[in-house]
Motif scaffolding. Structure first.
Motif, mmCIF file in Angstrom:
data_model
loop_
_atom_site.group_PDB
_atom_site.id
_atom_site.type_symbol
_atom_site.label_atom_id
_atom_site.label_comp_id
_atom_site.label_asym_id
_atom_site.label_seq_id
_atom_site.Cartn_x
_atom_site.Cartn_y
_atom_site.Cartn_z
ATOM 1 N N LYS A 10 0.831 -1.210 0.000
ATOM 2 C CA LYS A 10 0.000 0.000 0.000
ATOM 3 C C LYS A 10 0.871 1.267 0.000
ATOM 4 C CE LYS A 10 -1.957 -1.870 3.644
ATOM 5 N NZ LYS A 10 -1.531 -3.252 3.482
ATOM 6 N N ILE A 11 1.852 1.310 0.906
ATOM 7 C CA ILE A 11 2.647 2.536 1.043
ATOM 8 C C ILE A 11 3.623 2.705 -0.129
ATOM 9 C CG2 ILE A 11 4.352 3.730 2.497
ATOM 10 C CD1 ILE A 11 2.984 2.307 4.929
ATOM 11 N N ASP A 33 9.919 -6.385 -5.527
ATOM 12 C CA ASP A 33 8.996 -6.996 -4.562
ATOM 13 C C ASP A 33 8.833 -8.452 -4.985
ATOM 14 O OD1 ASP A 33 6.583 -7.819 -3.166
ATOM 15 O OD2 ASP A 33 6.133 -5.697 -2.842
ATOM 16 N N THR A 86 11.321 4.624 6.118
ATOM 17 C CA THR A 86 10.148 4.965 6.945
ATOM 18 C C THR A 86 9.427 3.681 7.323
ATOM 19 O OG1 THR A 86 8.834 5.204 4.942
ATOM 20 C CG2 THR A 86 9.747 7.240 5.880
HETATM 21 P P1 NAD Z 1 2.048 -3.950 2.761
HETATM 22 O O1 NAD Z 1 1.883 -5.248 3.489
HETATM 23 O O2 NAD Z 1 0.875 -3.380 2.038
HETATM 24 O O3 NAD Z 1 3.251 -4.071 1.716
HETATM 25 C C1 NAD Z 1 4.484 -4.617 2.006
HETATM 26 C C2 NAD Z 1 5.092 -5.089 0.688
HETATM 27 O O4 NAD Z 1 6.426 -5.521 0.951
HETATM 28 C C3 NAD Z 1 4.348 -6.273 0.055
HETATM 29 O O5 NAD Z 1 4.016 -5.990 -1.284
HETATM 30 C C4 NAD Z 1 5.350 -7.411 0.153
HETATM 31 O O6 NAD Z 1 5.253 -8.337 -0.921
HETATM 32 C C5 NAD Z 1 6.663 -6.640 0.107
HETATM 33 N N1 NAD Z 1 7.811 -7.427 0.532
HETATM 34 C C6 NAD Z 1 7.874 -8.470 1.396
HETATM 35 N N2 NAD Z 1 9.118 -8.962 1.454
HETATM 36 C C7 NAD Z 1 9.870 -8.210 0.603
HETATM 37 C C8 NAD Z 1 11.232 -8.243 0.212
HETATM 38 N N3 NAD Z 1 12.089 -9.154 0.683
HETATM 39 N N4 NAD Z 1 11.665 -7.323 -0.688
HETATM 40 C C9 NAD Z 1 10.816 -6.408 -1.201
HETATM 41 N N5 NAD Z 1 9.503 -6.351 -0.872
HETATM 42 C C10 NAD Z 1 9.040 -7.231 0.020
HETATM 43 O O7 NAD Z 1 2.598 -2.938 3.843
HETATM 44 P P2 NAD Z 1 2.456 -1.351 3.842
HETATM 45 O O8 NAD Z 1 1.146 -0.961 4.439
HETATM 46 O O9 NAD Z 1 2.844 -0.820 2.518
HETATM 47 O O10 NAD Z 1 3.592 -0.967 4.920
HETATM 48 C C11 NAD Z 1 4.966 -1.195 4.662
HETATM 49 C C12 NAD Z 1 5.718 -1.060 5.970
HETATM 50 O O11 NAD Z 1 5.675 0.309 6.405
HETATM 51 C C13 NAD Z 1 5.077 -1.823 7.134
HETATM 52 O O12 NAD Z 1 5.513 -3.150 7.199
HETATM 53 C C14 NAD Z 1 5.562 -1.057 8.325
HETATM 54 O O13 NAD Z 1 6.736 -1.663 8.793
HETATM 55 C C15 NAD Z 1 5.888 0.329 7.798
HETATM 56 N N6 NAD Z 1 5.065 1.386 8.399
HETATM 57 C C16 NAD Z 1 5.715 2.444 8.987
HETATM 58 C C17 NAD Z 1 4.983 3.470 9.557
HETATM 59 C C18 NAD Z 1 5.664 4.665 10.196
HETATM 60 O O14 NAD Z 1 5.000 5.442 10.901
HETATM 61 N N7 NAD Z 1 6.944 4.897 9.973
HETATM 62 C C19 NAD Z 1 3.581 3.409 9.543
HETATM 63 C C20 NAD Z 1 2.951 2.331 8.921
HETATM 64 C C21 NAD Z 1 3.702 1.318 8.357
#
Ligand code: NAD
Length: 323
Positions: free
Chosen positions: A154-155, A175, A234
């Motif tokens: 998502k992010i 990814d 982040t």
């Molecule tokens: P998400 O689950 O929607 O997406 C994560 C993506 O990472 C997935 O597409 C997955 O396939 C991919 N992934 C897994 N292993 C991988 C690898 N080895 N190499 C590359 N990609 C890989 O998660 P999201 O909602 O996008 O959030 C991402 C991260 O952001 C969360 O896990 C969390 O740690 C972090 N986050 C940080 C904050 C903050 O305040 N700083 C807030 C929310 C989330």
């Protein structure tokens, strides 16, 4: 009865404000992070409510089980701080807020890139001192730069969209589970992580912290990046081997780094001003680099995100209660 662990009063205030009258949910604010010492404070509660910086390992879960706690409601998306297999063996249900505001984090990541490439933070400090000199403030355009996203959930995708459509960057991504809609976001996949490391001018981490992503940025991966690359994290601190990062900063291999998350966050995360924030050696060393821009895990922190966190947490707790 829910014990809300944390060091921020507004967490429990926002839960109380959003809880529908007559729902039966009652909160106790515990002004401490959950750890092996504070876990006893969960006594007489059915559920505990946690954030990313609370520790919830096997031993803590066993104590929670003995205390009669049945539910763990996370006010965050990541769940790397909870031993899920231990929880399931103890029949403790774990729920989380999968997506409270991916836009908040994506916009913050882009803001961090802009801050670094245009040196907003340095300019601001100077102007406050009445200094309008521009030397040392030459930036770079984002337009046309290659940005590599590690993780396109998502992010990651939203970050890609802002950079590709707003700044006309060339956005590449790695990814293991590619998204079918990446094209619409202006994001193009490369075949391997090495491809991305070698080609990017800016690299932004958006994958979760798991056993396989721990230290995905290490001496080896850093050495494959272009000299002069900018690195943004982040996502989670454990994605980067901090000592390797410090080595790459010292050698000048990295042009600049933007960090919102750290390996040992619980030491100083959300610490109040009286706490010793620089208790961790790596943190102090990072602070000493003029080209490292740091914030304290605030990427998620918008009004909209906080509202979503409360609403989803309340719904999660009500769903658990009705199970
Ligand atoms: P998400 O689950 O929607 O997406 C994560 C993506 O990472 C997935 O597409 C997955 O396939 C991919 N992934 C897994 N292993 C991988 C690898 N080895 N190499 C590359 N990609 C890989 O998660 P999201 O909602 O996008 O959030 C991402 C991260 O952001 C969360 O896990 C969390 O740690 C972090 N986050 C940080 C904050 C903050 O305040 N700083 C807030 C929310 C989330």
């Amino acid at each position: 009865k829910v014990a809300v662990f944390g060091t921020r009063r507004y967490d429990v205030d926002s839960l109380e404000k959003a809880t529908p009258k007559g729902s039966g949910l009652e909160y106790t604010f515990i002004e401490a992070l959950l750890d092996h010492t504070t876990v006893v404070l969960a006594k007489d509660h059915d559920a505990i409510c946690l954030f990313v910086n609370d520790t919830c390992d096997k031993a803590i879960l066993e104590t929670l089980h003995e205390l009669g706690v049945k539910y763990v409601a996370l006010r965050c998306a990541g769940f790397n701080n909870v031993d899920l297999s231990a929880a399931s063996k103890l029949n403790i249900h774990v729920v989380r807020v999968p997506a409270y505001s991916p836009e908040a984090v994506a916009e913050f990541a882009v803001g961090m890139i802009m801050t670094i490439v245009r040196k907003y933070h340095k300019a601001y400090n100077r102007v406050r001192e009445g200094n309008f000199l521009l030397d040392g403030l030459v930036g770079i355009n984002l337009n046309g730069k290659t940005v590599g996203l590690i993780g396109t959930g998502k992010i990651g995708l939203l970050t890609g969209r802002i950079l590709a459509h707003g700044f006309r960057c060339k956005v590449i991504a790695y990814d293991p589970y590619p998204s079918k809609v990446a094209d619409e976001y202006g994001v193009t996949y490369v075949n391997t992580l090495d491809d991305l490391l070698e080609r990017s001018d800016i690299i932004s981490l958006h994958c979760p912290l798991t056993e396989s992503t721990k230290y995905i940025i290490n001496d080896d991966s850093l050495s494959k990046m272009k000299r002069g690359v900018i690195l943004i994290n982040t996502s989670r601190g454990g994605l980067i081997d901090t000592y390797a990062l410090i080595r790459a900063l010292k050698s000048g291999h990295l042009k600049a780094v933007g960090l919102d998350v750290y390996e040992k966050e619980s030491n100083y995360f959300f610490a109040d001003s009286s706490a010793k924030v620089i208790s961790d050696d790596t943190f102090a060393r990072l602070l000493s680099f003029y080209n490292v821009f740091m914030t304290g895990h605030q990427a998620f922190l918008t009004e909209e995100a906080l509202e979503n966190i409360s609403d989803t947490t309340i719904q999660n707790l009500l769903d658990l209660e009705s199970k």
